[in-house]
Design an enzyme around this catalytic site. Structure first.
Site, mmCIF file in Angstrom:
data_model
loop_
_atom_site.group_PDB
_atom_site.id
_atom_site.type_symbol
_atom_site.label_atom_id
_atom_site.label_comp_id
_atom_site.label_asym_id
_atom_site.label_seq_id
_atom_site.Cartn_x
_atom_site.Cartn_y
_atom_site.Cartn_z
ATOM 1 N N ASP A 183 0.815 -1.214 0.000
ATOM 2 C CA ASP A 183 0.000 0.000 0.000
ATOM 3 C C ASP A 183 0.854 1.272 0.000
ATOM 4 O OD1 ASP A 183 -2.539 1.501 0.422
ATOM 5 O OD2 ASP A 183 -1.621 1.972 2.349
ATOM 6 N N LEU A 187 -6.694 6.834 2.930
ATOM 7 C CA LEU A 187 -6.874 7.856 1.879
ATOM 8 C C LEU A 187 -5.712 7.911 0.898
ATOM 9 C CD1 LEU A 187 -8.318 10.727 4.076
ATOM 10 C CD2 LEU A 187 -9.571 9.321 2.455
ATOM 11 N N ARG A 188 -4.760 6.985 1.076
ATOM 12 C CA ARG A 188 -3.592 7.031 0.209
ATOM 13 C C ARG A 188 -3.972 6.856 -1.270
ATOM 14 N NH1 ARG A 188 -0.015 3.868 3.317
ATOM 15 N NH2 ARG A 188 0.914 5.571 4.466
ATOM 16 N N GLY A 189 -4.948 5.996 -1.531
ATOM 17 C CA GLY A 189 -5.398 5.762 -2.914
ATOM 18 C C GLY A 189 -5.942 7.023 -3.552
#
Length: 348
Positions: A205, A286-288
């Site tokens: 991720d 919220l990285r995506g």
């Protein structure tokens, strides 16, 4: 002997690489905006992963660094300066600079923590009161590319250190109460073969993008790739000469994209749609969302446009999200296909 032939080892030209468009795009976008967070390239053996990564590093324009600085410090960007350089600027010292090729650092599988992070000479520090630091690979990779082949076989502890440095842009070494920190901003590129094991989901991720590459099946394309490689191996310098114009053009496009990036705009509705897709796909955190926003803007800058449109998001979103989906052993469809299905529904 001309300048090209003076190089110790000729590098296969990036623009001569046939196919593998997904991998090439992911690398270019990370160069345009290193804050995307690097790229994980998973694919079969012998598909040109290492060749492509070395080729992108060789393509990049030279960078200006402070002379005799072991961290490739920038002369004016505070975030890319070592504390030593900051101190010298504060004291009004006159610093000289030089231009160097973008560092391309390989992390070998058997590397130790000291090799990666660097070491402090404790004896000298205690006896003479001088902080002597032997820089590691993270110091050498500052403002460059750090490449980890077979990252899925690397010790988890080292992967954690790598990802922490890539995320924070700093490396801190502490020994016996003595601490040294230095800037460590680099594009992290990992490659691996899925047959040799997967990365832990929480580590996967942390990579901004995930490119999947497969062995080319088309016989005529395979012949083309083999002939191109054979031509380079027989006479690398004439091959480099042949692609010089294309290389220069791509280099120019990347530099323009880097300058244009801060001016690129994205409509609020499109940001909502990106977050909607992440929500439907159950992407944790919220990285995506953040990476997709960054990648879409980098792609727009690379296309020399100023505003993000739906097709720009479609071009990058699978690269940004496919490795963030929760793995279901009963799933019959590939993660990339699943992302595409939802994207086509929302961004119709």
């Amino acid at each position: 002997m001309n300048k090209i032939e003076n190089q110790a080892r000729p590098v296969f030209p990036f623009t001569a690489i046939i196919g593998q468009e997904e991998m090439k795009l992911a690398l270019i976008l990370n160069v345009v905006d290193p804050k995307i967070g690097g790229v994980m390239i998973m694919g079969d053996r012998g598909t040109g992963k290492s060749t492509t990564i070395r080729a992108i590093a060789d393509l990049l324009p030279e960078i200006e660094v402070v002379s005799d600085d072991m961290f490739n410090s920038h002369i004016s960007d505070y975030d890319l300066m070592s504390d030593f350089v900051k101190q010298q600027i504060k004291e009004g010292s006159d610093l000289s600079t030089q231009f160097i090729k973008v560092p391309m650092i390989d992390l070998p599988l058997g590397a130790t923590e000291d090799r990666l992070c660097g070491t402090i000479d404790i004896e000298k520090a205690l006896s003479e009161g001088i902080k002597t630091f032997e820089p590691g690979l993270l110091a050498k990779a500052n403002r460059g590319i750090l490449y980890v082949d077979e990252v899925n076989l690397l010790d988890d502890h080292l992967v954690d250190i790598l990802l922490d440095s890539a995320a924070s842009g700093w490396n801190t070494v502490e020994r016996e109460g003595i601490s040294i920190r230095h800037p460590s901003r680099f594009v992290l590129v990992g490659s691996g073969n899925p047959e040799e094991g997967e990365l832990r989901p929480q580590l996967l991720d942390r990579f901004g993008m995930h490119a999947e590459i497969r062995t080319v099946k088309d016989p005529s394309l395979r012949v083309q790739i083999v002939e191109q490689r054979t031509k380079f191996d027989q006479d690398p310098y004439s091959c480099i000469k042949e692609f010089k114009e294309k290389q220069d053009l791509l280099k120019e496009t990347i530099v323009l994209a880097q300058r244009k990036l801060p001016m690129v705009k994205m409509d609020y509705d499109l940001k909502v749609k990106i977050s909607q897709i992440c929500g439907i796909l159950n992407v944790d955190g919220l990285r995506g969302d953040i990476v997709t926003n960054r990648a879409a803007k980098a792609y727009v800058a690379y296309q020399n446009k100023s505003e993000v449109e739906i097709q720009d998001i479609k071009k990058v979103i699978t690269l940004c999200l496919r490795h963030r989906l929760r793995k279901d052993p009963l799933d019959t469809i590939d993660c990339g296909t699943k992302v595409n299905q939802i994207v086509n529904e929302i961004l119709s």
